[in-house]
Design a protein around this motif. Sequence first.
Motif, PDB file in Angstrom:
ATOM      1  N   GLN A 145      43.036 -35.018 -29.564  1.00 28.82           N
ATOM      2  CA  GLN A 145      42.351 -36.071 -28.809  1.00 28.82           C
ATOM      3  C   GLN A 145      42.078 -35.637 -27.367  1.00 28.82           C
ATOM      4  OE1 GLN A 145      41.309 -39.335 -29.836  1.00 28.82           O
ATOM      5  NE2 GLN A 145      40.262 -38.988 -27.905  1.00 28.82           N
ATOM      6  N   PHE A 146      40.810 -35.688 -26.950  1.00 29.02           N
ATOM      7  CA  PHE A 146      40.474 -35.385 -25.560  1.00 29.02           C
ATOM      8  C   PHE A 146      40.901 -36.549 -24.676  1.00 29.02           C
ATOM      9  CE2 PHE A 146      37.729 -35.656 -21.852  1.00 29.02           C
ATOM     10  CZ  PHE A 146      37.935 -34.405 -21.303  1.00 29.02           C
ATOM     11  N   VAL A 147      41.536 -36.233 -23.559  1.00 27.73           N
ATOM     12  CA  VAL A 147      41.967 -37.228 -22.579  1.00 27.73           C
ATOM     13  C   VAL A 147      41.403 -36.829 -21.223  1.00 27.73           C
ATOM     14  CG1 VAL A 147      43.967 -38.240 -21.388  1.00 27.73           C
ATOM     15  CG2 VAL A 147      44.074 -37.778 -23.847  1.00 27.73           C
ATOM     16  N   SER A 148      40.654 -37.740 -20.607  1.00 26.79           N
ATOM     17  CA  SER A 148      40.066 -37.433 -19.307  1.00 26.79           C
ATOM     18  C   SER A 148      40.952 -37.889 -18.153  1.00 26.79           C
ATOM     19  CB  SER A 148      38.684 -38.071 -19.161  1.00 26.79           C
ATOM     20  OG  SER A 148      38.802 -39.481 -19.079  1.00 26.79           O
ATOM     21  N   THR A 149      41.677 -38.997 -18.358  1.00 24.35           N
ATOM     22  CA  THR A 149      42.457 -39.591 -17.275  1.00 24.35           C
ATOM     23  C   THR A 149      43.753 -40.174 -17.825  1.00 24.35           C
ATOM     24  OG1 THR A 149      40.366 -40.242 -16.243  1.00 24.35           O
ATOM     25  CG2 THR A 149      42.345 -41.239 -15.356  1.00 24.35           C
ATOM     26  N   VAL A 150      44.814 -40.048 -17.036  1.00 19.18           N
ATOM     27  CA  VAL A 150      46.085 -40.688 -17.358  1.00 19.18           C
ATOM     28  C   VAL A 150      46.338 -41.739 -16.276  1.00 19.18           C
ATOM     29  CG1 VAL A 150      48.578 -40.372 -17.649  1.00 19.18           C
ATOM     30  CG2 VAL A 150      46.988 -38.564 -18.382  1.00 19.18           C
ATOM     31  N   TYR A 151      46.446 -42.987 -16.698  1.00 21.56           N
ATOM     32  CA  TYR A 151      46.788 -44.081 -15.790  1.00 21.56           C
ATOM     33  C   TYR A 151      48.251 -44.425 -16.000  1.00 21.56           C
ATOM     34  CZ  TYR A 151      41.723 -44.915 -15.573  1.00 21.56           C
ATOM     35  OH  TYR A 151      40.374 -44.789 -15.411  1.00 21.56           O
ATOM     36  N   HIS A 152      48.979 -44.695 -14.909  1.00 27.51           N
ATOM     37  CA  HIS A 152      50.366 -45.146 -15.051  1.00 27.51           C
ATOM     38  C   HIS A 152      50.740 -46.007 -13.862  1.00 27.51           C
ATOM     39  CE1 HIS A 152      51.733 -41.778 -12.383  1.00 27.51           C
ATOM     40  NE2 HIS A 152      50.681 -41.208 -12.921  1.00 27.51           N
ATOM     41  N   GLY A 153      51.664 -46.927 -14.100  1.00 30.03           N
ATOM     42  CA  GLY A 153      52.080 -47.845 -13.052  1.00 30.03           C
ATOM     43  C   GLY A 153      52.847 -49.005 -13.639  1.00 30.03           C
ATOM     44  N   LYS A 154      52.688 -50.179 -13.024  1.00 30.76           N
ATOM     45  CA  LYS A 154      53.404 -51.377 -13.453  1.00 30.76           C
ATOM     46  C   LYS A 154      52.444 -52.351 -14.113  1.00 30.76           C
ATOM     47  CE  LYS A 154      56.836 -50.968  -9.829  1.00 30.76           C
ATOM     48  NZ  LYS A 154      57.360 -51.540  -8.579  1.00 30.76           N
TER      49      LYS A 154
ATOM     50  N   VAL B 159      56.953 -54.293 -16.652  1.00 31.60           N
ATOM     51  CA  VAL B 159      57.203 -53.040 -17.359  1.00 31.60           C
ATOM     52  C   VAL B 159      56.449 -51.924 -16.648  1.00 31.60           C
ATOM     53  CG1 VAL B 159      57.532 -54.142 -19.617  1.00 31.60           C
ATOM     54  CG2 VAL B 159      55.239 -53.412 -18.923  1.00 31.60           C
ATOM     55  N   ARG B 160      56.797 -50.710 -16.989  1.00 32.14           N
ATOM     56  CA  ARG B 160      56.001 -49.551 -16.586  1.00 32.14           C
ATOM     57  C   ARG B 160      55.105 -49.212 -17.768  1.00 32.14           C
ATOM     58  NH1 ARG B 160      60.022 -45.211 -15.633  1.00 32.14           N
ATOM     59  NH2 ARG B 160      61.204 -46.440 -17.101  1.00 32.14           N
ATOM     60  N   PHE B 161      53.931 -48.666 -17.491  1.00 29.64           N
ATOM     61  CA  PHE B 161      53.030 -48.319 -18.585  1.00 29.64           C
ATOM     62  C   PHE B 161      52.410 -46.949 -18.348  1.00 29.64           C
ATOM     63  CE2 PHE B 161      49.847 -49.412 -15.559  1.00 29.64           C
ATOM     64  CZ  PHE B 161      48.720 -48.694 -15.939  1.00 29.64           C
ATOM     65  N   ILE B 162      51.936 -46.365 -19.425  1.00 30.40           N
ATOM     66  CA  ILE B 162      51.129 -45.155 -19.366  1.00 30.40           C
ATOM     67  C   ILE B 162      49.967 -45.367 -20.316  1.00 30.40           C
ATOM     68  CG2 ILE B 162      52.499 -43.962 -21.125  1.00 30.40           C
ATOM     69  CD1 ILE B 162      51.876 -41.357 -19.537  1.00 30.40           C
ATOM     70  N   CYS B 163      48.776 -44.979 -19.883  1.00 33.03           N
ATOM     71  CA  CYS B 163      47.583 -45.133 -20.700  1.00 33.03           C
ATOM     72  C   CYS B 163      46.789 -43.830 -20.637  1.00 33.03           C
ATOM     73  CB  CYS B 163      46.732 -46.287 -20.190  1.00 33.03           C
ATOM     74  SG  CYS B 163      45.159 -46.474 -21.078  1.00 33.03           S
ATOM     75  N   LEU B 164      46.476 -43.301 -21.802  1.00 32.81           N
ATOM     76  CA  LEU B 164      45.623 -42.107 -21.880  1.00 32.81           C
ATOM     77  C   LEU B 164      44.209 -42.590 -22.179  1.00 32.81           C
ATOM     78  CD1 LEU B 164      47.878 -39.807 -24.097  1.00 32.81           C
ATOM     79  CD2 LEU B 164      47.934 -40.150 -21.612  1.00 32.81           C
TER      80      LEU B 164
ATOM     81  N   ASP C 165      45.602 -40.023 -12.730  1.00 33.97           N
ATOM     82  CA  ASP C 165      45.633 -38.561 -12.745  1.00 33.97           C
ATOM     83  C   ASP C 165      44.502 -38.044 -13.624  1.00 33.97           C
ATOM     84  OD1 ASP C 165      48.022 -38.535 -11.228  1.00 33.97           O
ATOM     85  OD2 ASP C 165      49.190 -38.842 -13.050  1.00 33.97           O
ATOM     86  N   LYS C 166      43.619 -37.258 -13.040  1.00 35.68           N
ATOM     87  CA  LYS C 166      42.556 -36.636 -13.829  1.00 35.68           C
ATOM     88  C   LYS C 166      43.198 -35.544 -14.668  1.00 35.68           C
ATOM     89  CE  LYS C 166      39.289 -39.113 -12.198  1.00 35.68           C
ATOM     90  NZ  LYS C 166      38.825 -40.224 -13.003  1.00 35.68           N
TER      91      LYS C 166
END
Length: 111
Positions: free
Chosen positions: A69-78, A90-95, A60-61
């Motif tokens: 903190q500036f965040v350009s993209t949010v990655y999420h999944g397994k 596990v599920r993860f989220i990464c900024l 997700d842009k």
Amino acid sequence: MGVRLALVAALCALAAWPALAQKSTEDGLRDCEKLAAVKFKGENPAFKKFEIARAGVEEDKFADKVGTQFVSTVYHGKAVYQAGGEPAEVRFICLHGGLNKGAVFVYTLPK
């Protein structure tokens, strides 16, 4: 002639865009894995592995700030997380802060 060269250059840039986007996504996910490895190893000396399952990742842009903190993209999944025993899904989220910043936050949740 100058207009034709400009048009050709623009078309070449557009043709390369999917490859750049793919490379950027792959680089972003690698950044997330690297940050996770450092973070999780610091929290748990038995930590062995954090590996994102590329196939199901959503990107997700965002392009905004989270706190300061500036965040350009949010990655999420397994992903697969392993510390000590057997690997667990596990599920993860990464900024991600962008090309020059790298990953700034990684969090996992049980599946």
